[in-house]
Scaffold this motif. Structure first.
Motif, mmCIF file in Angstrom:
data_model
loop_
_atom_site.group_PDB
_atom_site.id
_atom_site.type_symbol
_atom_site.label_atom_id
_atom_site.label_comp_id
_atom_site.label_asym_id
_atom_site.label_seq_id
_atom_site.Cartn_x
_atom_site.Cartn_y
_atom_site.Cartn_z
ATOM 1 N N HIS A 87 -21.401 -13.526 1.179
ATOM 2 C CA HIS A 87 -21.883 -15.031 0.817
ATOM 3 C C HIS A 87 -22.149 -15.126 -0.598
ATOM 4 C CE1 HIS A 87 -22.079 -15.037 5.302
ATOM 5 N NE2 HIS A 87 -21.591 -16.369 5.073
ATOM 6 N N GLY A 88 -21.918 -14.009 -1.469
ATOM 7 C CA GLY A 88 -22.232 -14.079 -2.851
ATOM 8 C C GLY A 88 -23.823 -13.590 -3.353
ATOM 9 N N ILE A 89 -24.691 -13.162 -2.151
ATOM 10 C CA ILE A 89 -25.955 -12.811 -2.498
ATOM 11 C C ILE A 89 -26.117 -11.931 -3.351
ATOM 12 C CG2 ILE A 89 -28.210 -12.246 -1.466
ATOM 13 C CD1 ILE A 89 -27.248 -13.807 0.818
ATOM 14 N N GLY A 90 -25.570 -10.588 -3.218
ATOM 15 C CA GLY A 90 -25.338 -9.380 -3.907
ATOM 16 C C GLY A 90 -24.987 -9.935 -5.413
ATOM 17 N N LYS A 91 -23.937 -10.404 -5.528
ATOM 18 C CA LYS A 91 -23.238 -10.754 -6.758
ATOM 19 C C LYS A 91 -24.202 -11.683 -7.613
ATOM 20 C CE LYS A 91 -18.937 -12.021 -9.007
ATOM 21 N NZ LYS A 91 -17.635 -12.070 -8.761
ATOM 22 N N ALA A 92 -24.978 -12.574 -7.070
ATOM 23 C CA ALA A 92 -25.860 -13.312 -7.689
ATOM 24 C C ALA A 92 -26.941 -12.707 -8.282
ATOM 25 C CB ALA A 92 -26.281 -14.676 -7.021
ATOM 26 N N MET A 93 -27.499 -11.640 -7.297
ATOM 27 C CA MET A 93 -28.668 -10.895 -7.689
ATOM 28 C C MET A 93 -28.251 -9.837 -8.820
ATOM 29 S SD MET A 93 -30.365 -10.099 -4.051
ATOM 30 C CE MET A 93 -31.958 -9.363 -4.709
ATOM 31 N N SER A 115 -19.671 -2.006 -2.723
ATOM 32 C CA SER A 115 -20.549 -2.016 -3.642
ATOM 33 C C SER A 115 -20.051 -1.695 -4.962
ATOM 34 C CB SER A 115 -21.609 -1.010 -3.516
ATOM 35 O OG SER A 115 -22.813 -1.565 -2.328
ATOM 36 N N LEU A 116 -18.829 -0.755 -4.810
ATOM 37 C CA LEU A 116 -18.196 -0.491 -5.994
ATOM 38 C C LEU A 116 -17.366 -1.764 -6.410
ATOM 39 C CD1 LEU A 116 -16.675 3.102 -5.117
ATOM 40 C CD2 LEU A 116 -18.570 2.494 -6.897
ATOM 41 N N SER A 117 -16.832 -2.309 -5.533
ATOM 42 C CA SER A 117 -16.130 -3.621 -5.947
ATOM 43 C C SER A 117 -16.901 -4.725 -6.564
ATOM 44 C CB SER A 117 -15.270 -4.193 -4.557
ATOM 45 O OG SER A 117 -14.566 -5.355 -4.774
ATOM 46 N N LEU A 118 -18.081 -4.875 -6.123
ATOM 47 C CA LEU A 118 -18.931 -5.842 -6.583
ATOM 48 C C LEU A 118 -19.452 -5.602 -7.991
ATOM 49 C CD1 LEU A 118 -21.224 -8.170 -6.055
ATOM 50 C CD2 LEU A 118 -22.846 -6.249 -5.510
ATOM 51 N N PHE A 119 -19.835 -4.276 -8.085
ATOM 52 C CA PHE A 119 -20.182 -4.159 -9.509
ATOM 53 C C PHE A 119 -19.165 -4.045 -10.685
ATOM 54 C CE2 PHE A 119 -23.946 -2.812 -7.235
ATOM 55 C CZ PHE A 119 -24.965 -3.491 -8.041
ATOM 56 N N ARG A 120 -18.016 -3.550 -10.084
ATOM 57 C CA ARG A 120 -16.753 -3.526 -10.946
ATOM 58 C C ARG A 120 -16.443 -5.251 -11.483
ATOM 59 N NH1 ARG A 120 -13.254 1.269 -8.503
ATOM 60 N NH2 ARG A 120 -14.159 2.912 -9.705
ATOM 61 N N SER A 121 -16.489 -6.009 -10.262
ATOM 62 C CA SER A 121 -16.168 -7.327 -10.646
ATOM 63 C C SER A 121 -17.251 -8.222 -11.684
ATOM 64 C CB SER A 121 -16.278 -8.113 -9.460
ATOM 65 O OG SER A 121 -17.511 -8.672 -8.961
ATOM 66 N N LEU A 122 -18.426 -7.419 -11.915
ATOM 67 C CA LEU A 122 -19.259 -7.912 -12.747
ATOM 68 C C LEU A 122 -19.139 -7.406 -14.215
ATOM 69 C CD1 LEU A 122 -22.337 -8.085 -10.574
ATOM 70 C CD2 LEU A 122 -21.093 -9.991 -11.357
#
Length: 156
Positions: A87-93, A115-122
Motif C-alpha cells: 500500500h506504499g507505506i514502505g516506499k513513503a517511509m 525490499s530489493l525492488s522497493l529500494f531500487r525503485s527509489l
C-alpha cells in the motif's frame, strides 16, 4: 497515514511498542543484533542524531517503522505491518528518510525481492555484495552522497 519522526522525548514511552512491532512483523528478517540495538537506544543518542526513527501510523495503530543508525552503516531496517504491505507505506517511509539524510545505506538479503525492488525503485544503487549476518548472500544498496570508502571502513 502519517509518518512521524520519533523524538527523543517520545522514544522512552513507545520503545516497547516498537520492539513488539519489529518482533511480530519483521518475519525473522531483522537480526537479533539490530533488535538488541533498538532496545538499548537512548533518547540521548537520538538527540546526538546517531539514529533516525520514522513511524507510520494509521489512527493510533503503528503500521510501519524505519530505523537508521549512522546513515545505515551501523543499522537500518524497515518493517511494515504484513496486512498493509503493498500500500506504499514502505516506499513513503524510505522516501522521507532519503530526504532527511545526506546518504543512506541499506543491507538486504538477495532472497528479499520485495525490499530489493522497493529500494531500487527509489534510485538506490548496488554498492557491495557480501554474506550477511544471517549467512545469506546480501547486497548493500546506497543512495545520495555515498562513497565506496564508507563501506570499506564501516562494512568490512
Amino acid at each position: 497515514m502519517k509518518i512521524i519522526k520519533v523524538s527523543p522525548i517520545a522514544l522512552t514511552s513507545i520503545k516497547a511498542t516498537l520492539l513488539r512491532f519489529v518482533r511480530l512483523e519483521g518475519e525473522r528478517r531483522i537480526t537479533a543484533e539490530a533488535r538488541d540495538w533498538l532496545a538499548e537506544l537512548t533518547p540521548e543518542k537520538l538527540k546526538r542524531q546517531e539514529a533516525v526513527l520514522l513511524a507510520a501510523v494509521e489512527g493510533k495503530r503503528l503500521v510501519g517503522l524505519f530505523v537508521v543508525s549512522k546513515c545505515g552503516l551501523a543499522h537500518s531496517f524497515l518493517v511494515v505491518d504484513r496486512r498493509r504491505r503493498g500500500h506504499g507505506i514502505g516506499k513513503a517511509m524510505a522516501s522521507r528518510m532519503c530526504r532527511l539524510l545526506p546518504k543512506l545505506y541499506v543491507r538486504i538479503a538477495i532472497d528479499n525481492e520485495p525490499s530489493l525492488s522497493l529500494f531500487r525503485s527509489l534510485g538506490f544503487a548496488p554498492a557491495k555484495a557480501c554474506i550477511g549476518p544471517t549467512g545469506k548472500p546480501t547486497l548493500w544498496l546506497a543512495y545520495g552522497q555515498w562513497t565506496p570508502e564508507d563501506l570499506q571502513v564501516s562494512a568490512g
